[in-house]
Design a protein around this motif. Structure first.
Motif, PDB file in Angstrom:
ATOM      1  N   GLN A 136       1.131  -1.515  -0.028  1.00  0.00           N
ATOM      2  CA  GLN A 136      -0.206   0.125   0.001  1.00  0.00           C
ATOM      3  C   GLN A 136       0.768   1.167   0.085  1.00  0.00           C
ATOM      4  O   GLN A 136       0.319   2.341  -0.474  1.00  0.00           O
ATOM      5  N   GLN A 195      -4.342   4.696  -2.481  1.00  0.00           N
ATOM      6  CA  GLN A 195      -6.266   4.643  -2.171  1.00  0.00           C
ATOM      7  C   GLN A 195      -5.972   3.187  -1.897  1.00  0.00           C
ATOM      8  O   GLN A 195      -5.559   2.498  -2.158  1.00  0.00           O
ATOM      9  N   ASN A 204      -1.025   2.114  -4.637  1.00  0.00           N
ATOM     10  CA  ASN A 204      -0.699   3.836  -4.669  1.00  0.00           C
ATOM     11  C   ASN A 204      -0.740   3.810  -6.460  1.00  0.00           C
ATOM     12  O   ASN A 204       1.159   2.651  -6.129  1.00  0.00           O
TER      13      ASN A 204
END
Length: 475
Positions: A267, A353, A357
């Motif tokens: 993430q 998000q 990413n």
């Protein structure tokens, strides 16, 4: 033109018959004609290292046909050696979180593996870019790992450049240690300083930058291979994840470590932001040094001209004989670019998000560009500027003799108020401080030389021998 037909879920497309890339790369060529820049050799090599490691790991855990796997490994090794780099055709900035970049690598390696097995490019029944080359992988673990490997590989060159710059600055600090000059604060005359001390300060700043950068780069050693799409490891054998990291460590020669939390590692890009911030601090340090050198070398007749920068090229198309500080100027511009890159990277890192990413491509491009231009710029700065700097000793002495700033050295001997009165008289009369002291016979010539000694005025604790006068200097 000779072409072959390739198909994907969106339809069919003509591909140049001799191209090693395939339909997904071709679509990316049409969709992302953005910068005109392609992947650099470090990024291409990193992708090939990853594909080789993945094939070896998949063979090890028994899910990839060894015959196909060996062809993929051989193809990846050729890319690692520098072959087929012209076939990596997609733009560096693109939508899709780097999927087009990953597929470009998959297609090139697949088509070369097909040739190795005796087939014709495009016959993906032999070797598939997705099923075989991308086995146990996702763009979401391949691409961020490639960014980290590339940055670490490139940072080795930056470290060498910084080491050379630091050595050059330290050498100049020793060479200029006996050059006493006017110090300046607010661009106004201040107390004396040695030119060597100025260069020693530059060296200390660069040394701190090296330490900061080294610490931040350690975070890039954490990789997320085996995370696949969201960090959950779907479609990935547990043993594969361990083997691929070990093989990557062996192939790259880097101390790569599997991230303990693959969801987090998939993430978040904060490690890239941290390295970029350190690069920006380094860039600001270099810009400060370049600014100082341009000021100190300004002139040669109507500026400070306390140092001489090595002339490297004529400076004007109209003014004969003019030579400009072009190396320092280019260092300034590199610094501005790196600072701008850091802003872009920061925005990209903050734009992720949920589980991914998708702004990784622009972050990767800017980070690798910052490392590259800093490395090149520092090497040029060292070779064509720093090592060739000389001191204009007579100009430094002339400025110092006429400076009011030296009067501060009298404070321990006559007190602030008396020194201020003497400074005022020097400004009004245009006489030097030495001339006034001799004229008033406040100190002997030997005492004046002691007070204005190079070390006396520029090292704490030296001026402990006070020659305090009780009588006023002025009526």
């Amino acid at each position: 033109m000779n072409v072959r037909m390739e198909s994907d879920s969106l339809g069919t497309k003509e591909i140049p018959a001799d191209a090693y890339y395939g339909i997904q790369s071709a679509r990316a060529l049409e969709n992302f004609a953005i910068t005109g820049y392609r992947l650099n050799s470090f990024m291409i090599g990193s992708l090939a290292m990853i594909k080789k490691s993945c094939a070896e790991a998949n063979i090890y855990v028994g899910i990839l046909d060894p015959r196909i796997g060996r062809a993929i490994i051989a193809a990846a090794e050729e890319v690692m050696e520098g072959r087929f780099h012209d076939q990596f055709v997609v733009d560096v900035i693109q939508g899709g979180a780097g999927t087009s970049i990953n597929m470009n690598a998959n297609e090139v390696i697949a088509n070369r593996a097909i040739e190795i097995l005796g087939g014709r490019k495009g016959d993906y029944t032999l070797v598939s870019p997705n099923t075989h080359v991308n086995m146990s992988q996702s763009t979401n673990d391949v691409f961020p790992t490639a960014i980290r490997i590339s940055a670490l590989k490139m940072a080795a060159g930056l470290e060498d450049a910084l080491r050379g710059l630091l050595a050059a600055l330290e050498a100049k600090s020793r060479e200029f240690d006996d050059v006493l000059k006017v110090g300046r604060t607010h661009l106004q005359d201040a107390v004396p300083i040695r030119l060597g001390q100025e260069f020693a300060a530059y060296a200390k700043m660069i040394a701190r930058d090296r330490v900061r950068l080294k610490r931040s780069l350690e975070e890039l050693q954490l990789i997320n291979m085996g995370a696949t799409a969201t960090g959950t490891g779907l479609n990935c054998d547990v043993n594969y994840a361990l083997v691929v990291t070990r093989r990557l460590r062996e192939i790259t020669g880097l101390d790569l470590i599997a991230a303990s939390d693959l969801v987090d590692a998939t993430q978040n890009l904060d490690a890239l932001a941290d390295v970029s911030a350190r690069l920006k601090i380094l860039a600001l340090s270099l810009s400060k040094i370049a600014n100082d050198l341009r000021l100190l070398a300004s002139g040669p007749r109507a500026g400070l001209a306390e140092i001489n920068l090595p002339p490297v090229q004529p400076g004007s198309s109209i003014m004969p004989g003019k030579v400009n500080p072009v190396i320092a100027e280019v260092v300034n511009q590199i610094s501005f670019q790196v600072a701008g890159n850091d802003l872009t990277i920061g925005l990209a890192v903050g734009a992720g998000q949920l589980e991914l990413n998708v702004m990784e491509p622009v972050a990767a491009y800017n980070l690798l560009q910052s490392i590259a231009i800093l490395t090149n710029g520092i090497n040029i700065f060292t070779e064509k500027c720093i090592r060739g700097i000389t001191a204009n000793r007579e100009r430094c002495k002339e400025y110092l003799e006429n400076s009011i700033g030296v009067i501060t050295a009298l404070n321990p001997h006559v007190g602030y108020e008396q020194a201020a009165a003497l400074a005022h008289e020097a400004l009004v009369t245009g006489k030097t401080v030495r001339e006034l002291l001799r004229e008033k016979q406040i100190f002997t010539d030997e005492e004046i030389d002691t007070i204005f000694n190079v070390k006396e005025m520029t090292m704490p604790g030296i001026a402990g021998r006070r020659l305090l006068k009780t009588q006023p200097l002025l009526p």
